[in-house]
Design an enzyme around this catalytic site. Structure first.
Site, mmCIF file in Angstrom:
data_model
loop_
_atom_site.group_PDB
_atom_site.id
_atom_site.type_symbol
_atom_site.label_atom_id
_atom_site.label_comp_id
_atom_site.label_asym_id
_atom_site.label_seq_id
_atom_site.Cartn_x
_atom_site.Cartn_y
_atom_site.Cartn_z
ATOM 1 N N TYR A 35 0.768 -1.204 -0.018
ATOM 2 C CA TYR A 35 -0.044 0.177 -0.015
ATOM 3 C C TYR A 35 0.720 1.286 0.023
ATOM 4 C CZ TYR A 35 -2.494 -3.921 2.257
ATOM 5 O OH TYR A 35 -3.000 -5.233 2.635
ATOM 6 N N HIS A 36 1.831 1.271 -0.821
ATOM 7 C CA HIS A 36 2.737 2.429 -0.898
ATOM 8 C C HIS A 36 2.916 2.952 -2.050
ATOM 9 C CE1 HIS A 36 4.528 0.631 3.226
ATOM 10 N NE2 HIS A 36 3.248 1.504 3.564
#
Length: 539
Positions: free
Chosen positions: A475-476
């Site tokens: 999730y980056h």
């Protein structure tokens, strides 16, 4: 409606700008957010993230997916992103991590003057209200509450001890510019008595305390469709509320500030005719301003998980004992803010080098007090623990493009995971190191059964098979509107869109390279610095 500034996106960056720009009562600010209010109990209670992250149903979550990934056996990856005031800080694990000094010095070396570590550190400190107090590297007067964990599990302490048994350094601070070692994450969580133990999203930190300012207008359920222009100057935003009804327009006399994140910001620019003509014309979009870098340079942390079942019920799981215990934890959290309901799930941390010759850690571990399978979309009976491994600075580069000219369609997301073979090599080394930690004596009493067959992995080919079969994002996503001075830069070091006026991008998409850690704290820093640059341009 007319304002000085129109901010598109009420996520971490947008909330910061709304606060800082509206601090002058003579400045009119409008914030458009596609999602809802971001203040429900599911957001405020940290452990309730398990109800939002899987995206089934889509609660405060865009729940995107990628195009098929050749490097992951053709699988489509999952891309949860926050859809509410607070953005992804409303649905994340609350981990407060800045990255390494060398990350930001590297940005400056790429031509982003003023973005080196020493220059950005004051903005990290300005944002921070650290429970431990102020020192030369931390702030204690900022809006964002940063806390030690309220009640980490004994198994998490055992993970840190296991790392120490393998001669890894132990540290109590991952935000000093040198993160190497194992320990416990600090979290963006309230530590003041009134809200102790609640999630401190960017909205809770920056936006909710100033919502009553008469010069600040916040519109939720507002999906941006297009940026409007007068020649080369951005003049406003066309949006639609709830995806239905007539188009509405807000105008900006000074600037439009795009803060929609690494996946939505390039989509909005392209829908507005800004981007590579080869990306726009197939969808019938008139090219307003040719800018080839829009949507390119996508970088993300690929994540691979090792997991074990345990007979220990003092963590999250599915079973009678845990259900009774969880009820007690929920009641205690409501009274005191302290209990397992306040957990970030990813309680334990490690930043490690896969080779002693490296100048900084190249893998990050998140030790989680639950069995994690497919982003919590696959559940297992019983109890367990997991450890995530990601390569901190991936070599692979992907894209965000359009499926169509429909502004309500999801963007076409292609992280191109493992397209560079160097990433797979590091992931294999990291997986081997992580298994050694999880097999160390300190965790012996917690280990019962390995979950996914990695206990039989011996060769690089074994590990490759496991990684390609199960790895996905942690999730980056960043980089799709990168700042810089080269031909592929979308914004300059002042975050102004190159070749246009009155338009900036302020969010994780401007990072030229991915930082060595979680991205929420750096995004807030970027917005704090951007606010100063925006105000400095007012004549």
């Amino acid at each position: 409606m007319q304002f000085d500034y129109v901010i598109v996106g009420g996520g971490s960056a947008g909330c910061v700008l709304a606060n800082r720009l509206s601090a002058n009562p003579g400045t009119r600010v409008c914030l458009l957010e596609a999602g809802g209010g971001g203040n429900s109990i599911l957001v405020r209670m940290p452990a309730a993230v398990v109800a939002m992250l899987p995206g089934r149903p889509k609660i405060n979550n865009w729940a995107f997916e990628t195009v098929p990934q050749p490097g992951l056996n053709g699988r489509k990856g999952y891309q949860p992103r926050g859809r509410a005031l607070g953005g992804s800080s409303a649905i994340n694990a609350m981990l407060y991590v800045r990255g390494q000094r060398q990350d930001y010095d590297g940005w400056a070396d790429l031509g982003c003057e003023g973005w080196d570590w020493d220059s950005v550190l004051p903005y990290f400190k300005r944002s921070e209200n650290n429970e431990r107090g102020a020192d030369d590297l931390h702030g204690a007067d900022g809006p964002l509450q940063v806390s030690d964990q309220k009640e980490e599990r004994p198994i998490t302490r055992a993970f840190v001890e296991a790392a120490a048994q393998l001669q890894h350094k132990v540290t109590d601070d991952f935000n000093r510019g040198d993160n190497e070692g194992a320990g416990l994450y600090q979290v963006t969580q309230f530590h003041d008595p009134a809200k102790n133990g609640e999630r401190c999203s960017a909205a809770a930190a920056y936006l909710f305390p100033v919502m009553d300012r008469p010069n600040l207008t916040v519109i939720t359920g507002a999906q941006a469709r297009e940026i409007t222009f007068d020649g080369h100057r951005a003049t406003g935003v066309i949006y639609r509320q709830g995806g239905k009804g007539a188009d509405l327009t807000v105008t900006a006399t000074r600037e439009v500030l795009v803060c929609s994140g690494a996946l939505k910001s390039p989509q909005l620019l392209k829908l507005s005719g800004i981007g590579d003509p080869e990306d726009l014309t197939p969808h019938g979009i008139t090219v307003r301003h040719a800018l080839p870098g829009v949507g390119k340079n996508l970088q993300d942390h690929l994540d691979f998980i090792l997991a074990y079942k345990t007979k220990d019920t003092d963590n999250f799981g599915i079973g009678a004992a845990g259900t009774v215990g969880l009820t007690k934890h929920l009641m205690r959290w409501r009274k005191t803010g302290v209990s397992m309901a306040a957990t970030p799930f990813a309680e334990g941390a490690a930043f490690l080098k896969t080779s002693p010759d490296l100048d900084r850690p190249d893998i990050q571990l998140h030790f989680t007090i639950a069995l994690v399978d497919d982003h919590a979309r696959k559940l297992h009976l019983g109890y367990g623990f997991s450890c995530h491994i990601c390569k901190l600075r991936p070599e692979s580069r992907g894209t965000v493009s359009l499926h169509s000219a429909d502004p309500f369609a999801a963007p076409a997301i292609d992280p191109a995971f493992l397209s560079d073979p160097r990433d797979l090599d590091t992931m294999i080394k990291g997986a081997r190191m992580t298994r050694e930690i999880l097999e160390a004596p300190a965790l012996a009493k917690y280990r019962h059964k390995e979950m996914f067959g990695t206990d039989t992995a011996r060769t690089d080919a074994d590990w490759e098979r496991h990684i390609r079969a199960r790895a996905d994002t942690i999730y980056h996503p960043v980089g799709t509107c990168k700042m810089g001075v080269d031909d592929m830069a979308v914004v300059d070091p002042q975050l102004r869109v190159r070749g246009l006026q009155g338009l900036r991008v302020v969010d994780a998409s401007v990072m030229p390279t991915l930082v060595s850690g979680n991205t929420n704290a750096p995004t807030i820093m970027i917005a704090e610095k951007a606010a100063d640059m925006i105000l400095a341009d007012v004549v």
